[in-house]
Design a protein around this motif. Structure first.
Motif, PDB file in Angstrom:
ATOM      1  N   PHE A 188       0.804  -1.223   0.000  1.00  0.00           N
ATOM      2  CA  PHE A 188       0.000   0.000   0.000  1.00  0.00           C
ATOM      3  C   PHE A 188       0.842   1.281   0.000  1.00  0.00           C
ATOM      4  CE2 PHE A 188      -2.848  -3.264   1.581  1.00  0.00           C
ATOM      5  CZ  PHE A 188      -3.960  -3.042   0.789  1.00  0.00           C
ATOM      6  N   LEU A 189       2.145   1.151  -0.182  1.00  0.00           N
ATOM      7  CA  LEU A 189       3.017   2.327  -0.138  1.00  0.00           C
ATOM      8  C   LEU A 189       2.744   3.300  -1.283  1.00  0.00           C
ATOM      9  CD1 LEU A 189       6.380   0.675   0.957  1.00  0.00           C
ATOM     10  CD2 LEU A 189       4.767   1.980   2.372  1.00  0.00           C
ATOM     11  N   VAL A 190       2.461   2.794  -2.465  1.00  0.00           N
ATOM     12  CA  VAL A 190       2.191   3.679  -3.605  1.00  0.00           C
ATOM     13  C   VAL A 190       0.956   4.519  -3.312  1.00  0.00           C
ATOM     14  CG1 VAL A 190       1.536   3.768  -6.047  1.00  0.00           C
ATOM     15  CG2 VAL A 190       3.348   2.208  -5.289  1.00  0.00           C
ATOM     16  N   GLU A 191      -0.118   3.890  -2.854  1.00  0.00           N
ATOM     17  CA  GLU A 191      -1.336   4.636  -2.529  1.00  0.00           C
ATOM     18  C   GLU A 191      -1.098   5.596  -1.370  1.00  0.00           C
ATOM     19  OE1 GLU A 191      -6.072   3.936  -1.520  1.00  0.00           O
ATOM     20  OE2 GLU A 191      -4.808   2.209  -1.988  1.00  0.00           O
ATOM     21  N   ALA A 192      -0.292   5.180  -0.408  1.00  0.00           N
ATOM     22  CA  ALA A 192      -0.006   6.024   0.760  1.00  0.00           C
ATOM     23  C   ALA A 192       0.730   7.299   0.383  1.00  0.00           C
ATOM     24  CB  ALA A 192       0.811   5.240   1.782  1.00  0.00           C
ATOM     25  N   SER A 193       1.367   7.307  -0.794  1.00  0.00           N
ATOM     26  CA  SER A 193       2.106   8.496  -1.222  1.00  0.00           C
ATOM     27  C   SER A 193       1.230   9.491  -1.989  1.00  0.00           C
ATOM     28  CB  SER A 193       3.310   8.087  -2.080  1.00  0.00           C
ATOM     29  OG  SER A 193       2.895   7.632  -3.346  1.00  0.00           O
ATOM     30  N   ASN A 194      -0.050   9.194  -2.138  1.00  0.00           N
ATOM     31  CA  ASN A 194      -0.936  10.142  -2.813  1.00  0.00           C
ATOM     32  C   ASN A 194      -0.941  11.471  -2.059  1.00  0.00           C
ATOM     33  OD1 ASN A 194      -1.614   8.353  -4.838  1.00  0.00           O
ATOM     34  ND2 ASN A 194      -3.515   7.683  -3.862  1.00  0.00           N
ATOM     35  N   PRO A 195      -0.979  12.591  -2.789  1.00  0.00           N
ATOM     36  CA  PRO A 195      -0.786  13.907  -2.174  1.00  0.00           C
ATOM     37  C   PRO A 195      -1.764  14.255  -1.053  1.00  0.00           C
ATOM     38  CG  PRO A 195      -1.161  14.111  -4.559  1.00  0.00           C
ATOM     39  CD  PRO A 195      -1.183  12.663  -4.228  1.00  0.00           C
ATOM     40  N   GLN A 196      -2.984  13.771  -1.112  1.00  0.00           N
ATOM     41  CA  GLN A 196      -3.960  14.142  -0.091  1.00  0.00           C
ATOM     42  C   GLN A 196      -3.608  13.614   1.303  1.00  0.00           C
ATOM     43  OE1 GLN A 196      -4.630  11.990  -2.612  1.00  0.00           O
ATOM     44  NE2 GLN A 196      -6.174  10.478  -2.027  1.00  0.00           N
ATOM     45  N   TYR A 197      -2.716  12.628   1.367  1.00  0.00           N
ATOM     46  CA  TYR A 197      -2.366  12.066   2.670  1.00  0.00           C
ATOM     47  C   TYR A 197      -1.192  12.782   3.335  1.00  0.00           C
ATOM     48  CZ  TYR A 197      -5.349   8.425   0.796  1.00  0.00           C
ATOM     49  OH  TYR A 197      -6.405   7.755   0.235  1.00  0.00           O
ATOM     50  N   ALA A 198      -0.448  13.567   2.590  1.00  0.00           N
ATOM     51  CA  ALA A 198       0.713  14.258   3.162  1.00  0.00           C
ATOM     52  C   ALA A 198       0.306  15.128   4.349  1.00  0.00           C
ATOM     53  CB  ALA A 198       1.434  15.088   2.107  1.00  0.00           C
ATOM     54  N   LYS A 199      -0.803  15.822   4.231  1.00  0.00           N
ATOM     55  CA  LYS A 199      -1.272  16.672   5.337  1.00  0.00           C
ATOM     56  C   LYS A 199      -1.616  15.824   6.569  1.00  0.00           C
ATOM     57  CE  LYS A 199      -3.033  20.599   2.737  1.00  0.00           C
ATOM     58  NZ  LYS A 199      -2.963  20.292   1.329  1.00  0.00           N
ATOM     59  N   VAL A 200      -2.180  14.656   6.308  1.00  0.00           N
ATOM     60  CA  VAL A 200      -2.518  13.756   7.422  1.00  0.00           C
ATOM     61  C   VAL A 200      -1.254  13.383   8.185  1.00  0.00           C
ATOM     62  CG1 VAL A 200      -3.432  11.483   8.036  1.00  0.00           C
ATOM     63  CG2 VAL A 200      -4.555  12.834   6.250  1.00  0.00           C
ATOM     64  N   TYR A 201      -0.203  12.987   7.461  1.00  0.00           N
ATOM     65  CA  TYR A 201       1.047  12.581   8.112  1.00  0.00           C
ATOM     66  C   TYR A 201       1.686  13.749   8.864  1.00  0.00           C
ATOM     67  CZ  TYR A 201       0.459   8.921   4.552  1.00  0.00           C
ATOM     68  OH  TYR A 201      -0.040   7.932   3.739  1.00  0.00           O
ATOM     69  N   HIS A 202       1.613  14.947   8.280  1.00  0.00           N
ATOM     70  CA  HIS A 202       2.225  16.126   8.905  1.00  0.00           C
ATOM     71  C   HIS A 202       1.504  16.572  10.172  1.00  0.00           C
ATOM     72  CE1 HIS A 202       5.387  17.106   6.112  1.00  0.00           C
ATOM     73  NE2 HIS A 202       4.559  17.072   5.086  1.00  0.00           N
ATOM     74  N   HIS A 203       0.191  16.419  10.190  1.00  0.00           N
ATOM     75  CA  HIS A 203      -0.599  16.980  11.291  1.00  0.00           C
ATOM     76  C   HIS A 203      -1.089  15.944  12.298  1.00  0.00           C
ATOM     77  CE1 HIS A 203      -0.387  20.843   9.376  1.00  0.00           C
ATOM     78  NE2 HIS A 203      -0.855  20.324   8.248  1.00  0.00           N
TER      79      HIS A 203
END
Length: 175
Positions: A83-98
């Motif tokens: 699931f790493l490819v899907e996890a790199s989708n841009p909409q999730y970056a904010k989730v990881y940061h916050h």
């Protein structure tokens, strides 16, 4: 002649034993948080890993839940290789940061970069961590960790050691 063959056989056997011991690490499993009766609860996107610990509970999580908000009962999230490819989708970056819990990307050789930089996809990022088995990222404090396999040997013992070290990291963030 027979005695020499026996000595040679014994030497070869000892070398094989020594080599197999050099390929594995024997570390104690994670014993748990200092607060009694509580297991770590790990949100999981992917296959449940084979671990040594009995005080770890895995709870299935979806990408939709990442976007909508995670349960406050979770101590961390694991995202496995498939699931790493899907996890790199841009909409999730904010989730990881916050997020107020850490994320661990299992079997990613690309560090945390494709997950935390919106403009980059998984395919865009070259292998940055050739010796890492897992990478952790804690957005609230912008910390990241990389966990390698002992002697860079992939076997059950060494993989379980990585998970034990990850659990220790998760616990340290809660204290």
């Amino acid at each position: 002649m027979m005695k020499n063959a026996m000595v040679l056989f014994c030497i070869c056997l000892m070398l094989m034993v020594c080599k197999s011991n050099a390929d594995s690490v024997d570390t104690p499993p994670y014993e748990g948080p200092p607060f009694e009766g509580r297991s770590l609860v790990i949100g999981l996107i992917g296959e449940t890993p084979n671990i040594r610990e009995e005080n770890i509970d895995f709870e299935e999580v979806t990408f939709k839940q990442l976007e909508e908000g995670l349960s406050s009962d979770l101590d961390a999230i694991f995202i496995t290789k498939e699931f790493l490819v899907e996890a790199s989708n841009p909409q999730y970056a904010k989730v990881y940061h916050h997020s107020d819990i850490p994320f661990f990307y299992i079997e990613s050789k690309k560090s945390h970069v494709p997950f935390t930089i919106e403009e980059l996809s998984y395919a865009d990022v070259p292998d940055l961590s050739a010796y890492a088995y897992a990478t952790g990222y804690y957005g609230e404090e912008s910390h990241y960790w990389e966990y390698g396999l002992y002697n860079d040997v992939r076997n059950e013992s060494n993989i379980q050691d990585v998970y034990s070290r990850i659990f220790t990291t998760i616990e340290s963030l809660q204290l």
